[in-house]
Design a protein around this motif. Sequence first.
Motif, PDB file in Angstrom:
ATOM      1  N   LEU A 193     -29.570   5.077  -9.149  1.00  0.00           N
ATOM      2  CA  LEU A 193     -29.558   4.870  -7.698  1.00  0.00           C
ATOM      3  C   LEU A 193     -28.369   5.524  -7.006  1.00  0.00           C
ATOM      4  O   LEU A 193     -28.266   5.484  -5.793  1.00  0.00           O
ATOM      5  N   PHE A 194     -27.471   6.129  -7.773  1.00  0.00           N
ATOM      6  CA  PHE A 194     -26.298   6.772  -7.186  1.00  0.00           C
ATOM      7  C   PHE A 194     -26.584   8.229  -6.873  1.00  0.00           C
ATOM      8  O   PHE A 194     -25.838   9.126  -7.262  1.00  0.00           O
ATOM      9  N   LYS A 195     -27.678   8.450  -6.187  1.00  0.00           N
ATOM     10  CA  LYS A 195     -28.105   9.787  -5.774  1.00  0.00           C
ATOM     11  C   LYS A 195     -28.460   9.701  -4.297  1.00  0.00           C
ATOM     12  O   LYS A 195     -28.790   8.623  -3.792  1.00  0.00           O
ATOM     13  N   PRO A 196     -28.447  10.834  -3.608  1.00  0.00           N
ATOM     14  CA  PRO A 196     -28.855  10.809  -2.194  1.00  0.00           C
ATOM     15  C   PRO A 196     -30.316  10.356  -2.062  1.00  0.00           C
ATOM     16  O   PRO A 196     -31.139  10.610  -2.945  1.00  0.00           O
ATOM     17  N   ASP A 245     -40.996   6.632   4.490  1.00  0.00           N
ATOM     18  CA  ASP A 245     -40.395   5.380   4.970  1.00  0.00           C
ATOM     19  C   ASP A 245     -40.634   4.244   3.984  1.00  0.00           C
ATOM     20  O   ASP A 245     -39.739   3.428   3.748  1.00  0.00           O
ATOM     21  N   GLN A 246     -41.815   4.179   3.395  1.00  0.00           N
ATOM     22  CA  GLN A 246     -42.081   3.137   2.402  1.00  0.00           C
ATOM     23  C   GLN A 246     -41.213   3.328   1.165  1.00  0.00           C
ATOM     24  O   GLN A 246     -40.699   2.358   0.603  1.00  0.00           O
ATOM     25  N   ILE A 247     -41.046   4.568   0.756  1.00  0.00           N
ATOM     26  CA  ILE A 247     -40.193   4.848  -0.402  1.00  0.00           C
ATOM     27  C   ILE A 247     -38.745   4.456  -0.093  1.00  0.00           C
ATOM     28  O   ILE A 247     -38.057   3.864  -0.928  1.00  0.00           O
ATOM     29  N   LEU A 248     -38.285   4.742   1.121  1.00  0.00           N
ATOM     30  CA  LEU A 248     -36.930   4.338   1.513  1.00  0.00           C
ATOM     31  C   LEU A 248     -36.797   2.816   1.515  1.00  0.00           C
ATOM     32  O   LEU A 248     -35.740   2.289   1.151  1.00  0.00           O
ATOM     33  N   ASP A 249     -37.851   2.120   1.912  1.00  0.00           N
ATOM     34  CA  ASP A 249     -37.824   0.653   1.862  1.00  0.00           C
ATOM     35  C   ASP A 249     -37.651   0.180   0.415  1.00  0.00           C
ATOM     36  O   ASP A 249     -36.872  -0.735   0.138  1.00  0.00           O
ATOM     37  N   ILE A 250     -38.372   0.801  -0.506  1.00  0.00           N
ATOM     38  CA  ILE A 250     -38.263   0.443  -1.928  1.00  0.00           C
ATOM     39  C   ILE A 250     -36.853   0.733  -2.443  1.00  0.00           C
ATOM     40  O   ILE A 250     -36.252  -0.092  -3.138  1.00  0.00           O
ATOM     41  N   ILE A 251     -36.313   1.896  -2.089  1.00  0.00           N
ATOM     42  CA  ILE A 251     -34.960   2.265  -2.516  1.00  0.00           C
ATOM     43  C   ILE A 251     -33.947   1.244  -1.987  1.00  0.00           C
ATOM     44  O   ILE A 251     -33.048   0.808  -2.718  1.00  0.00           O
ATOM     45  N   ALA A 252     -34.096   0.842  -0.740  1.00  0.00           N
ATOM     46  CA  ALA A 252     -33.193  -0.162  -0.165  1.00  0.00           C
ATOM     47  C   ALA A 252     -33.294  -1.468  -0.943  1.00  0.00           C
ATOM     48  O   ALA A 252     -32.277  -2.104  -1.230  1.00  0.00           O
TER      49      ALA A 252
END
Length: 111
Positions: free
Chosen positions: A70-73, A98-105
């Motif tokens: 997770l330590f990647k842009p 946006d859904q992928i960003l939600d998962i990353i968050a």
Amino acid sequence: MNTAQSLVKRGYSVGAALLVMWLALASAPVFAADVTAGATLYQRHCEGCHGASGRGDFPGMPDFSRGEGLFKPNVTLISSIKAGKVAMPAFEGLLTDDQILDIIAYLRTLR
């Protein structure tokens, strides 16, 4: 006529017109990823392999509870999730950015 041209016609210098436009863009609303939606999406699409805690159920999987991978842009993570990896299927066309960003968050809360 665009905004910069309109401002110049009203007597502003080109530099001032560009500054006004930049300030308008810089103050545009910015939306954060939705961790709650990310949890739901993770449960639906990821938990079967990565587990409820994010530790990963198979050898070689990152342990998200330790922050592994997770330590990647965000753009790199989005690209990886869209393309898939080894046993992980590609999510291109299945999930929006946006859904992928939600998962990353959400994944970043598991630590």
